[in-house]
Design a protein around this motif. Structure first.
Motif, PDB file in Angstrom:
ATOM      1  N   THR A 288      41.954 -34.186  60.282  1.00  0.00           N
ATOM      2  CA  THR A 288      43.013 -35.453  60.390  1.00  0.00           C
ATOM      3  C   THR A 288      42.460 -36.411  61.322  1.00  0.00           C
ATOM      4  O   THR A 288      42.329 -36.265  62.374  1.00  0.00           O
ATOM      5  CB  THR A 288      44.603 -35.023  60.454  1.00  0.00           C
ATOM      6  OG1 THR A 288      44.628 -33.941  59.508  1.00  0.00           O
ATOM      7  CG2 THR A 288      45.463 -36.073  60.233  1.00  0.00           C
ATOM      8  N   ILE A 289      42.821 -37.722  60.792  1.00  0.00           N
ATOM      9  CA  ILE A 289      42.702 -39.038  61.699  1.00  0.00           C
ATOM     10  C   ILE A 289      43.859 -39.841  61.561  1.00  0.00           C
ATOM     11  O   ILE A 289      44.418 -40.069  60.510  1.00  0.00           O
ATOM     12  CB  ILE A 289      41.439 -39.641  61.460  1.00  0.00           C
ATOM     13  CG1 ILE A 289      40.078 -38.823  61.349  1.00  0.00           C
ATOM     14  CG2 ILE A 289      41.128 -40.979  62.118  1.00  0.00           C
ATOM     15  CD1 ILE A 289      38.757 -39.452  60.652  1.00  0.00           C
ATOM     16  N   ASP A 290      44.163 -39.903  63.142  1.00  0.00           N
ATOM     17  CA  ASP A 290      45.552 -40.886  63.058  1.00  0.00           C
ATOM     18  C   ASP A 290      44.925 -42.405  63.614  1.00  0.00           C
ATOM     19  O   ASP A 290      44.287 -42.374  64.416  1.00  0.00           O
ATOM     20  CB  ASP A 290      46.409 -40.528  64.063  1.00  0.00           C
ATOM     21  CG  ASP A 290      47.006 -38.987  63.705  1.00  0.00           C
ATOM     22  OD1 ASP A 290      47.467 -39.071  62.523  1.00  0.00           O
ATOM     23  OD2 ASP A 290      47.211 -38.085  64.435  1.00  0.00           O
TER      24      ASP A 290
ATOM     25  N   GLN B 297      30.682 -28.205  81.032  1.00  0.00           N
ATOM     26  CA  GLN B 297      31.797 -29.050  80.900  1.00  0.00           C
ATOM     27  C   GLN B 297      31.675 -30.427  80.445  1.00  0.00           C
ATOM     28  O   GLN B 297      30.653 -31.001  80.497  1.00  0.00           O
ATOM     29  CB  GLN B 297      31.849 -29.120  82.742  1.00  0.00           C
ATOM     30  CG  GLN B 297      31.753 -28.149  83.766  1.00  0.00           C
ATOM     31  CD  GLN B 297      32.857 -27.186  83.576  1.00  0.00           C
ATOM     32  OE1 GLN B 297      34.083 -27.604  83.289  1.00  0.00           O
ATOM     33  NE2 GLN B 297      32.525 -25.938  83.483  1.00  0.00           N
ATOM     34  N   ASP B 298      32.440 -30.546  79.378  1.00  0.00           N
ATOM     35  CA  ASP B 298      32.309 -31.712  78.447  1.00  0.00           C
ATOM     36  C   ASP B 298      33.372 -32.771  78.646  1.00  0.00           C
ATOM     37  O   ASP B 298      34.662 -32.218  78.700  1.00  0.00           O
ATOM     38  CB  ASP B 298      32.492 -31.323  76.935  1.00  0.00           C
ATOM     39  CG  ASP B 298      31.090 -30.633  76.558  1.00  0.00           C
ATOM     40  OD1 ASP B 298      30.090 -30.443  77.327  1.00  0.00           O
ATOM     41  OD2 ASP B 298      31.123 -30.149  75.500  1.00  0.00           O
ATOM     42  N   PHE B 299      33.268 -33.758  78.700  1.00  0.00           N
ATOM     43  CA  PHE B 299      34.177 -35.063  79.056  1.00  0.00           C
ATOM     44  C   PHE B 299      34.134 -36.016  77.998  1.00  0.00           C
ATOM     45  O   PHE B 299      33.031 -36.759  77.657  1.00  0.00           O
ATOM     46  CB  PHE B 299      34.070 -35.713  80.429  1.00  0.00           C
ATOM     47  CG  PHE B 299      34.396 -34.817  81.476  1.00  0.00           C
ATOM     48  CD1 PHE B 299      35.537 -34.386  82.074  1.00  0.00           C
ATOM     49  CD2 PHE B 299      33.061 -34.154  82.182  1.00  0.00           C
ATOM     50  CE1 PHE B 299      35.763 -33.672  83.183  1.00  0.00           C
ATOM     51  CE2 PHE B 299      33.461 -33.095  82.957  1.00  0.00           C
ATOM     52  CZ  PHE B 299      34.539 -33.060  83.782  1.00  0.00           C
ATOM     53  N   GLU B 300      35.150 -36.002  76.812  1.00  0.00           N
ATOM     54  CA  GLU B 300      34.851 -37.016  75.775  1.00  0.00           C
ATOM     55  C   GLU B 300      36.246 -37.887  75.626  1.00  0.00           C
ATOM     56  O   GLU B 300      37.220 -37.824  76.012  1.00  0.00           O
ATOM     57  CB  GLU B 300      35.218 -35.988  74.482  1.00  0.00           C
ATOM     58  CG  GLU B 300      34.871 -36.624  73.399  1.00  0.00           C
ATOM     59  CD  GLU B 300      34.680 -35.396  72.062  1.00  0.00           C
ATOM     60  OE1 GLU B 300      33.655 -34.837  72.130  1.00  0.00           O
ATOM     61  OE2 GLU B 300      35.671 -35.446  71.159  1.00  0.00           O
ATOM     62  N   ILE B 301      35.677 -39.055  75.127  1.00  0.00           N
ATOM     63  CA  ILE B 301      36.632 -40.067  74.343  1.00  0.00           C
ATOM     64  C   ILE B 301      36.554 -40.283  73.134  1.00  0.00           C
ATOM     65  O   ILE B 301      35.621 -40.435  72.739  1.00  0.00           O
ATOM     66  CB  ILE B 301      36.701 -41.401  75.372  1.00  0.00           C
ATOM     67  CG1 ILE B 301      37.825 -42.484  74.748  1.00  0.00           C
ATOM     68  CG2 ILE B 301      35.334 -42.063  75.284  1.00  0.00           C
ATOM     69  CD1 ILE B 301      37.926 -43.654  75.759  1.00  0.00           C
ATOM     70  N   GLN B 302      37.689 -40.227  72.229  1.00  0.00           N
ATOM     71  CA  GLN B 302      37.722 -40.405  70.923  1.00  0.00           C
ATOM     72  C   GLN B 302      38.530 -41.798  70.636  1.00  0.00           C
ATOM     73  O   GLN B 302      39.594 -41.901  71.204  1.00  0.00           O
ATOM     74  CB  GLN B 302      38.212 -39.152  70.047  1.00  0.00           C
ATOM     75  CG  GLN B 302      37.437 -37.979  70.293  1.00  0.00           C
ATOM     76  CD  GLN B 302      38.001 -36.747  69.375  1.00  0.00           C
ATOM     77  OE1 GLN B 302      38.971 -36.985  68.664  1.00  0.00           O
ATOM     78  NE2 GLN B 302      37.350 -35.768  69.466  1.00  0.00           N
ATOM     79  N   TYR B 303      38.253 -42.448  69.727  1.00  0.00           N
ATOM     80  CA  TYR B 303      39.131 -43.408  69.070  1.00  0.00           C
ATOM     81  C   TYR B 303      38.886 -43.550  67.558  1.00  0.00           C
ATOM     82  O   TYR B 303      37.957 -43.331  66.866  1.00  0.00           O
ATOM     83  CB  TYR B 303      38.681 -44.708  69.733  1.00  0.00           C
ATOM     84  CG  TYR B 303      39.682 -45.907  69.409  1.00  0.00           C
ATOM     85  CD1 TYR B 303      40.902 -46.154  69.611  1.00  0.00           C
ATOM     86  CD2 TYR B 303      39.070 -46.892  68.532  1.00  0.00           C
ATOM     87  CE1 TYR B 303      41.742 -47.108  69.191  1.00  0.00           C
ATOM     88  CE2 TYR B 303      39.877 -47.979  68.117  1.00  0.00           C
ATOM     89  CZ  TYR B 303      41.028 -48.008  68.475  1.00  0.00           C
ATOM     90  OH  TYR B 303      41.989 -49.215  67.864  1.00  0.00           O
ATOM     91  N   SER B 304      40.178 -43.955  66.946  1.00  0.00           N
ATOM     92  CA  SER B 304      40.119 -43.934  65.418  1.00  0.00           C
ATOM     93  C   SER B 304      40.419 -45.464  65.298  1.00  0.00           C
ATOM     94  O   SER B 304      41.486 -45.806  65.056  1.00  0.00           O
ATOM     95  CB  SER B 304      41.120 -43.142  64.905  1.00  0.00           C
ATOM     96  OG  SER B 304      41.206 -41.776  65.489  1.00  0.00           O
ATOM     97  N   PRO B 305      39.348 -46.162  64.672  1.00  0.00           N
ATOM     98  CA  PRO B 305      39.600 -47.944  64.336  1.00  0.00           C
ATOM     99  C   PRO B 305      40.456 -47.761  63.056  1.00  0.00           C
ATOM    100  O   PRO B 305      41.200 -48.780  62.853  1.00  0.00           O
ATOM    101  CB  PRO B 305      38.166 -48.193  64.296  1.00  0.00           C
ATOM    102  CG  PRO B 305      37.406 -47.347  65.006  1.00  0.00           C
ATOM    103  CD  PRO B 305      37.898 -45.985  64.788  1.00  0.00           C
ATOM    104  N   THR B 306      40.120 -47.083  62.189  1.00  0.00           N
ATOM    105  CA  THR B 306      41.215 -46.970  61.128  1.00  0.00           C
ATOM    106  C   THR B 306      41.737 -45.662  60.691  1.00  0.00           C
ATOM    107  O   THR B 306      41.488 -44.743  61.260  1.00  0.00           O
ATOM    108  CB  THR B 306      39.777 -47.401  59.925  1.00  0.00           C
ATOM    109  OG1 THR B 306      38.926 -46.277  59.590  1.00  0.00           O
ATOM    110  CG2 THR B 306      39.226 -48.631  60.009  1.00  0.00           C
ATOM    111  N   THR B 307      42.169 -45.503  59.416  1.00  0.00           N
ATOM    112  CA  THR B 307      42.763 -44.294  58.880  1.00  0.00           C
ATOM    113  C   THR B 307      41.840 -43.297  58.453  1.00  0.00           C
ATOM    114  O   THR B 307      42.403 -42.067  58.439  1.00  0.00           O
ATOM    115  CB  THR B 307      43.686 -44.709  57.531  1.00  0.00           C
ATOM    116  OG1 THR B 307      42.997 -45.421  56.557  1.00  0.00           O
ATOM    117  CG2 THR B 307      44.892 -45.582  58.051  1.00  0.00           C
TER     118      THR B 307
END
Length: 278
Positions: A31-33, A73-83
């Motif tokens: 699922t992507i918001d 050790q993982d450091f992550e940033i996620q971003y959802s530009p669209t649906t």
């Protein structure tokens, strides 16, 4: 919009000679918001590492790239530009046996949602990833390409998540005859309005399915985990429409993985912390 533009620029800068992101002990949902940003930390500590020469006379430390991990050790940033589209950038730190703790790589991943899961039912997405080894470990890392589906099946507050991933080495040191296979799956029970998850998870990797070799030379582990989300609010129905009141969310998780083969550590403690906001 500015955050999406920034991440797209990062993709163009680092998308050169890379290999796929095979994150340790990661379960990715389908699922992507739209417009949501996620900050994630994933940590793992291993005990009972495979002994050098213990597996049919094979020295696992001969190739530094094959040395078992003491920690990651993982450091992550996620971003959802669209649906339907998500991008992620990850800094991966690890400590292989006999080496020092270091920044291993910078990873980029992308995900496309194909079927949105609405409560019970099916959710489907496809993911792919690349990884740029840092200078100190570049000699140990072969470039690869990878792709795989994300499948969710849910019924009666039980959910099964499947993360199979197929990868192919394309570097000068490539010794693969077929594709490699990396997988994770999670079966969970959702409680208290999905705030608490009790889960069983399994992870593994086969470096070359054309020459998979004995089961004991492959990495496979299984174990329990729990996830708890703070700040999660239930949706409610208005007379005319449904209003989503989901606020900022903080999710914490801890679990254990028990090795099923001689090439896998005896036990690993895994920690996850995720913070989501619009």
């Amino acid at each position: 919009m500015l955050r999406a533009t920034f991440l797209i620029v990062v993709v163009l800068v680092v998308a050169g000679s890379m290999r796929p992101a095979l994150a340790e002990f990661e379960i990715q949902e389908s699922t992507i918001d739209p417009g949501e940003t996620q900050l994630q930390y994933r940590g793992a500590w291993h005990r009972g590492l495979p002994a050098s020469g213990a597996i049919e006379g094979i020295d696992l430390s001969t190739d530094p790239g094959d040395a078992p991990l003491k920690q990651s050790q993982d450091f992550e940033i996620q971003y959802s530009p669209t649906t339907f589209w998500l991008v992620a950038l990850t800094h991966v730190f690890d400590e292989p046996a006999g080496e020092y703790f270091r920044l291993n790589s910078i990873e980029f991943e992308s995900q496309f949602e194909l079927i949105t899961r609405e409560g019970d039912g099916l959710g489907l997405a496809v993911q792919g990833g690349t990884e740029q080894p840092v200078f100190q470990v570049r000699e140990e890392a072969d470039p690869e390409v990878a792709i795989g589906p994300i499948v969710e099946l849910s019924k009666w507050n039980y959910t099964l998540v499947l993360n199979p991933l197929f990868f192919k080495e394309i570097g000068d040191k490539n010794e693969q005859e077929g594709f490699g296979f990396d997988y994770g799956w999670q079966w969970r029970k959702e409680l208290f309005g999905e705030r608490l998850w009790l889960a069983v998870e399994m992870f593994g990797e086969i470096e070359d399915m054309a020459n998979a070799g004995p089961f004991d030379l492959q990495q496979h582990s299984i174990g329990p985990a729990f996830y708890y989300t703070f700040g999660k609010e239930d949706d409610f129905d208005d007379e005319l429409y449904e209003v989503d009141r989901k606020s900022k969310e903080l999710t914490v998780s801890a679990g254990l993985q028990f090795g099923l083969t001689k090439a896998t550590s005896d036990v690993a403690l895994k920690i996850f912390i995720g913070y989501e906001f619009d």
